[in-house]
Scaffold this motif. Structure first.
Motif, short mmCIF file in Angstrom:
data_model
loop_
_atom_site.label_atom_id
_atom_site.label_comp_id
_atom_site.label_asym_id
_atom_site.label_seq_id
_atom_site.Cartn_x
_atom_site.Cartn_y
_atom_site.Cartn_z
N VAL A 42 14.29 5.37 4.02
CA VAL A 42 12.78 5.22 4.13
C VAL A 42 12.07 4.49 2.90
CG1 VAL A 42 12.53 7.83 4.92
CG2 VAL A 42 12.44 7.52 2.59
N LYS A 43 13.07 4.21 1.90
CA LYS A 43 12.43 3.04 1.09
C LYS A 43 12.67 1.86 1.69
CE LYS A 43 13.40 5.48 -3.29
NZ LYS A 43 14.21 5.55 -4.50
N ALA A 44 13.91 1.67 2.32
CA ALA A 44 14.00 0.28 3.05
C ALA A 44 12.84 0.06 4.06
CB ALA A 44 15.40 0.51 3.70
N THR A 45 12.46 1.00 4.82
CA THR A 45 11.43 0.66 5.74
C THR A 45 9.91 0.83 5.29
OG1 THR A 45 11.23 3.19 6.31
CG2 THR A 45 12.61 1.76 7.41
N GLY A 46 9.88 1.34 3.81
CA GLY A 46 8.53 1.22 3.16
C GLY A 46 7.76 2.46 3.75
N ARG A 47 7.99 3.38 4.10
CA ARG A 47 7.42 4.36 4.80
C ARG A 47 7.16 5.94 3.91
NH1 ARG A 47 7.17 5.81 11.19
NH2 ARG A 47 5.01 6.28 10.28
N GLY A 48 8.11 5.93 3.34
CA GLY A 48 8.29 7.23 2.44
C GLY A 48 8.74 8.43 3.14
N PRO A 67 0.64 -1.29 0.08
CA PRO A 67 -0.17 0.03 0.06
C PRO A 67 0.89 1.44 -0.13
CG PRO A 67 -0.99 -1.65 1.47
CD PRO A 67 0.43 -2.34 1.01
N ALA A 68 2.20 1.19 0.62
CA ALA A 68 2.88 2.57 0.51
C ALA A 68 3.59 2.44 -0.50
CB ALA A 68 3.97 2.44 1.51
N GLY A 69 3.64 1.51 -1.58
CA GLY A 69 4.45 1.68 -3.09
C GLY A 69 5.58 0.94 -3.03
N LYS A 70 6.20 0.27 -1.79
CA LYS A 70 7.18 -0.52 -1.89
C LYS A 70 7.17 -1.85 -2.81
CE LYS A 70 10.52 -2.54 1.44
NZ LYS A 70 11.75 -1.88 1.06
N PRO A 71 8.10 -2.00 -3.60
CA PRO A 71 7.86 -3.25 -4.47
C PRO A 71 8.37 -4.36 -3.73
CG PRO A 71 10.07 -2.02 -5.16
CD PRO A 71 9.25 -1.21 -3.87
N TYR A 72 7.91 -5.73 -4.06
CA TYR A 72 8.10 -6.90 -3.75
C TYR A 72 7.77 -7.99 -4.62
CZ TYR A 72 3.08 -7.59 -2.57
OH TYR A 72 1.70 -7.77 -2.57
N LEU A 73 8.29 -9.18 -4.42
CA LEU A 73 8.25 -10.34 -5.38
C LEU A 73 7.43 -11.41 -4.66
CD1 LEU A 73 11.99 -10.46 -6.66
CD2 LEU A 73 10.16 -8.89 -7.29
#
Length: 254
Positions: free
Chosen positions: A150-156, A73-79
């Motif tokens: 902030v990308k590593a934590t997925g928070r922006g 939901p925060a836009g962080k990519p995952y596989l």
């Protein structure tokens, strides 16, 4: 171990990644690409997404068409089919930085080095902890580390910047002391200037993960047979750059 690639998107021929742009792109990616006003920007966006798929698929031993990339939901990519592989990427004009690892969450950022007189003002607006003693040379180290964290934590940046603890040292050096509220294991952050063939001769790269540095950044496509077309692999480390490069690192990317 982390794998990382720095891609010059303007050197990636369409035949290197796909016979036609629509092949391998999602409807959402096609829609986003169509929103760009300039064709060059759209092509770079398409090439970036296709290159991410190709490099990750090759790393995982898959066909690019079989690699699924989702976003939280925060836009962080995952596989979703490879939950142990963590990925992050960043784009700055014609450059793409991609990182992948199995050791835990990762965030990466790349910014072309360009002049601006407002760099520290922008940084201080997002990260109020910038000390009065900070110099323009600190901007790119701090900004890319903050973005990567902030990308590593997925928070922006809006929600996550307050969790990031940066240490502003002498001579423009900036290090990551930690990220609060995301587990007891330590985070490690490191930055490095990389040569480019874009309209700016240097780009700052940053990595934040559970892994200790160094991280070797590989240029792609591999132009080793033509040294004039690509820089040699560079290793990302935490120390401050040499003085001439440190002065360049204080210039803001637009």
């Amino acid at each position: 171990m982390m794998d990382a690639w720095l891609v010059d998107l303007d050197q990636v021929a369409p035949t290197d990644i796909s016979a036609h742009y629509p092949e391998g792109l999602t409807e959402e990616e096609l829609r986003r690409g169509a929103e760009f006003v300039h064709a060059r920007a759209a092509h770079r966006f398409y090439r970036a997404r296709l290159t991410v798929r190709r490099l990750l698929a090759e790393r995982l031993g898959l066909a690019a068409r079989d690699l699924r990339i989702h976003y939280d939901p925060a836009g962080k990519p995952y596989l979703p089919d490879q939950p142990d592989t963590h990925v992050s990427w960043s784009r700055s004009d014609g450059l793409l930085l991609l990182g992948a690892t199995e050791t835990g969450p990762v965030g990466v950022d790349v910014e072309l080095v360009r002049p601006s007189t407002t760099s520290l003002d922008v940084l201080a607006f997002v990260y109020p902890g910038v000390p009065d003693s900070a110099t323009p040379e600190t901007f790119f180290h701090a900004w890319t580390l903050l973005e990567a964290a902030v990308k590593a934590t997925g928070r922006g940046l809006t929600d996550g910047a307050r969790d990031v603890d940066l240490d502003f040292g002498p001579d423009g050096a900036v290090t990551l002391r930690g990220i609060s509220g995301h587990g007891a294991l330590p985070w490690h952050g490191h930055t490095a200037l990389q040569p480019t063939r874009q309209d700016s001769p240097w780009a700052m790269t940053a990595f934040v993960s559970r892994e200790l540095p160094p991280v070797t950044v590989l240029p792609w496509p591999d132009r080793a047979r033509d040294p004039a077309r690509a820089p040699a692999p560079a290793t990302a480390t935490a120390p401050a750059p040499e003085p001439a490069r440190a002065r360049a690192a204080g210039l803001m990317a637009s």
